[in-house]
Design a protein around this motif. Structure first.
Motif, PDB file in Angstrom:
ATOM      1  N   SER A  32       0.823  -1.200   0.000  1.00 56.18           N
ATOM      2  CA  SER A  32       0.000   0.000   0.000  1.00 56.18           C
ATOM      3  C   SER A  32       0.864   1.260   0.000  1.00 56.18           C
ATOM      4  O   SER A  32       0.615   2.201  -0.763  1.00 56.18           O
ATOM      5  CB  SER A  32      -0.920  -0.009   1.220  1.00 56.18           C
ATOM      6  OG  SER A  32      -1.716   1.140   1.244  1.00 56.18           O
ATOM      7  N   VAL A  33       1.892   1.275   0.827  1.00 52.34           N
ATOM      8  CA  VAL A  33       2.801   2.417   0.880  1.00 52.34           C
ATOM      9  C   VAL A  33       3.523   2.564  -0.456  1.00 52.34           C
ATOM     10  O   VAL A  33       3.646   3.676  -0.984  1.00 52.34           O
ATOM     11  CB  VAL A  33       3.812   2.270   2.049  1.00 52.34           C
ATOM     12  CG1 VAL A  33       4.945   3.271   1.937  1.00 52.34           C
ATOM     13  CG2 VAL A  33       3.096   2.401   3.384  1.00 52.34           C
ATOM     14  N   ASP A  34       3.992   1.455  -1.025  1.00 51.12           N
ATOM     15  CA  ASP A  34       4.670   1.504  -2.321  1.00 51.12           C
ATOM     16  C   ASP A  34       3.766   2.084  -3.398  1.00 51.12           C
ATOM     17  O   ASP A  34       4.188   2.909  -4.203  1.00 51.12           O
ATOM     18  CB  ASP A  34       5.139   0.111  -2.754  1.00 51.12           C
ATOM     19  CG  ASP A  34       6.438  -0.313  -2.109  1.00 51.12           C
ATOM     20  OD1 ASP A  34       7.141   0.555  -1.562  1.00 51.12           O
ATOM     21  OD2 ASP A  34       6.751  -1.506  -2.165  1.00 51.12           O
ATOM     22  N   PHE A  35       2.503   1.659  -3.421  1.00 49.36           N
ATOM     23  CA  PHE A  35       1.598   2.157  -4.445  1.00 49.36           C
ATOM     24  C   PHE A  35       1.289   3.636  -4.231  1.00 49.36           C
ATOM     25  O   PHE A  35       1.201   4.403  -5.193  1.00 49.36           O
ATOM     26  CB  PHE A  35       0.313   1.337  -4.510  1.00 49.36           C
ATOM     27  CG  PHE A  35      -0.563   1.724  -5.660  1.00 49.36           C
ATOM     28  CD1 PHE A  35      -0.100   1.622  -6.969  1.00 49.36           C
ATOM     29  CD2 PHE A  35      -1.834   2.204  -5.450  1.00 49.36           C
ATOM     30  CE1 PHE A  35      -0.894   1.991  -8.048  1.00 49.36           C
ATOM     31  CE2 PHE A  35      -2.636   2.577  -6.531  1.00 49.36           C
ATOM     32  CZ  PHE A  35      -2.169   2.471  -7.821  1.00 49.36           C
ATOM     33  N   CYS A  36       1.150   4.063  -2.974  1.00 52.21           N
ATOM     34  CA  CYS A  36       0.947   5.494  -2.691  1.00 52.21           C
ATOM     35  C   CYS A  36       2.145   6.297  -3.183  1.00 52.21           C
ATOM     36  O   CYS A  36       1.992   7.400  -3.720  1.00 52.21           O
ATOM     37  CB  CYS A  36       0.721   5.722  -1.200  1.00 52.21           C
ATOM     38  SG  CYS A  36      -0.883   5.162  -0.632  1.00 52.21           S
ATOM     39  N   ARG A  37       3.319   5.745  -3.017  1.00 59.50           N
ATOM     40  CA  ARG A  37       4.540   6.401  -3.492  1.00 59.50           C
ATOM     41  C   ARG A  37       4.541   6.503  -5.027  1.00 59.50           C
ATOM     42  O   ARG A  37       4.886   7.543  -5.581  1.00 59.50           O
ATOM     43  CB  ARG A  37       5.730   5.586  -3.001  1.00 59.50           C
ATOM     44  CG  ARG A  37       7.017   6.304  -3.008  1.00 59.50           C
ATOM     45  CD  ARG A  37       7.981   5.513  -2.158  1.00 59.50           C
ATOM     46  NE  ARG A  37       9.315   5.689  -2.646  1.00 59.50           N
ATOM     47  CZ  ARG A  37      10.261   4.794  -2.567  1.00 59.50           C
ATOM     48  NH1 ARG A  37      10.035   3.627  -2.025  1.00 59.50           N
ATOM     49  NH2 ARG A  37      11.454   5.048  -3.010  1.00 59.50           N
ATOM     50  N   VAL A  38       4.141   5.436  -5.694  1.00 58.96           N
ATOM     51  CA  VAL A  38       4.040   5.443  -7.159  1.00 58.96           C
ATOM     52  C   VAL A  38       3.058   6.527  -7.597  1.00 58.96           C
ATOM     53  O   VAL A  38       3.343   7.307  -8.510  1.00 58.96           O
ATOM     54  CB  VAL A  38       3.603   4.054  -7.687  1.00 58.96           C
ATOM     55  CG1 VAL A  38       3.138   4.123  -9.131  1.00 58.96           C
ATOM     56  CG2 VAL A  38       4.736   3.045  -7.542  1.00 58.96           C
ATOM     57  N   GLN A  39       1.904   6.594  -6.941  1.00 59.49           N
ATOM     58  CA  GLN A  39       0.913   7.604  -7.292  1.00 59.49           C
ATOM     59  C   GLN A  39       1.445   9.018  -7.044  1.00 59.49           C
ATOM     60  O   GLN A  39       1.189   9.933  -7.825  1.00 59.49           O
ATOM     61  CB  GLN A  39      -0.371   7.382  -6.494  1.00 59.49           C
ATOM     62  CG  GLN A  39      -1.122   6.141  -6.913  1.00 59.49           C
ATOM     63  CD  GLN A  39      -2.331   5.899  -6.044  1.00 59.49           C
ATOM     64  OE1 GLN A  39      -2.250   5.913  -4.822  1.00 59.49           O
ATOM     65  NE2 GLN A  39      -3.471   5.696  -6.681  1.00 59.49           N
ATOM     66  N   MET A  40       2.194   9.192  -5.956  1.00 59.04           N
ATOM     67  CA  MET A  40       2.773  10.493  -5.648  1.00 59.04           C
ATOM     68  C   MET A  40       3.753  10.910  -6.736  1.00 59.04           C
ATOM     69  O   MET A  40       3.687  12.036  -7.246  1.00 59.04           O
ATOM     70  CB  MET A  40       3.499  10.450  -4.291  1.00 59.04           C
ATOM     71  CG  MET A  40       4.262  11.731  -3.966  1.00 59.04           C
ATOM     72  SD  MET A  40       5.302  11.590  -2.503  1.00 59.04           S
ATOM     73  CE  MET A  40       6.558  10.425  -3.055  1.00 59.04           C
ATOM     74  N   TYR A  41       4.669  10.011  -7.120  1.00 59.58           N
ATOM     75  CA  TYR A  41       5.649  10.344  -8.152  1.00 59.58           C
ATOM     76  C   TYR A  41       4.977  10.616  -9.491  1.00 59.58           C
ATOM     77  O   TYR A  41       5.397  11.486 -10.240  1.00 59.58           O
ATOM     78  CB  TYR A  41       6.702   9.240  -8.284  1.00 59.58           C
ATOM     79  CG  TYR A  41       7.671   9.201  -7.135  1.00 59.58           C
ATOM     80  CD1 TYR A  41       8.269  10.355  -6.639  1.00 59.58           C
ATOM     81  CD2 TYR A  41       8.008   7.995  -6.529  1.00 59.58           C
ATOM     82  CE1 TYR A  41       9.170  10.322  -5.596  1.00 59.58           C
ATOM     83  CE2 TYR A  41       8.917   7.950  -5.479  1.00 59.58           C
ATOM     84  CZ  TYR A  41       9.489   9.115  -5.011  1.00 59.58           C
ATOM     85  OH  TYR A  41      10.375   9.090  -3.973  1.00 59.58           O
ATOM     86  N   TRP A  42       3.926   9.869  -9.796  1.00 56.48           N
ATOM     87  CA  TRP A  42       3.190  10.097 -11.046  1.00 56.48           C
ATOM     88  C   TRP A  42       2.553  11.485 -11.025  1.00 56.48           C
ATOM     89  O   TRP A  42       2.647  12.237 -12.001  1.00 56.48           O
ATOM     90  CB  TRP A  42       2.120   9.015 -11.239  1.00 56.48           C
ATOM     91  CG  TRP A  42       1.396   9.138 -12.542  1.00 56.48           C
ATOM     92  CD1 TRP A  42       1.740   8.573 -13.733  1.00 56.48           C
ATOM     93  CD2 TRP A  42       0.209   9.903 -12.799  1.00 56.48           C
ATOM     94  NE1 TRP A  42       0.841   8.928 -14.701  1.00 56.48           N
ATOM     95  CE2 TRP A  42      -0.109   9.744 -14.166  1.00 56.48           C
ATOM     96  CE3 TRP A  42      -0.610  10.694 -12.000  1.00 56.48           C
ATOM     97  CZ2 TRP A  42      -1.214  10.347 -14.752  1.00 56.48           C
ATOM     98  CZ3 TRP A  42      -1.707  11.309 -12.587  1.00 56.48           C
ATOM     99  CH2 TRP A  42      -2.005  11.128 -13.947  1.00 56.48           C
TER     100      TRP A  42
END
Length: 124
Positions: A32-42
């Protein structure tokens, strides 16, 4: 003696169930944290591209947006928001312009590898 062994085995099964619950929750939290990070960078990449291009097909040459942005945010948020990382964010957005297509199974490192590889293929 047999009753003692049965209780010991039952307890061990219970302990294993609890361990499975803990490990599953930890794994899901990391994902979940990894995906939130991906969304943030996007989202950061999207904002950079939109600001650079200002509605035009391509960005103006020589804008120092990323360099200036890094100067502003890196002291507060750390080296993960330096010029190089912000360029990766822009490249990430350009590679995956449709945010809904991002997959929660991939973490930022996997996207960076895919983004770098796809950029090398298009530039070779």
């Amino acid at each position: 003696m047999n009753d003692y062994n049965n209780k010991d085995i039952a307890l061990q099964g219970f302990v294993n169930d609890i361990k499975t619950i803990i490990n599953t929750a930890r794994t899901n939290a990391v994902r979940s944290v990894d995906f939130c990070r991906v969304q943030m960078y996007w989202a950061i990449g999207q904002r950079i591209v939109e600001k650079e291009q200002q509605g035009k097909e391509r960005a103006e040459y020589g804008t120092y947006l990323i360099k200036n942005l890094a100067k502003e945010i890196e002291p507060e948020y750390g080296s993960g928001f330096g010029e190089r990382q912000l360029k990766f964010c822009r490249q990430f957005y350009n590679t995956y312009p449709i945010g809904n297509a991002l997959r929660s199974q991939l973490n930022w490192s996997q996207y960076r590898i895919r983004t770098c590889c796809s950029t090398q293929r298009t530039h070779s």
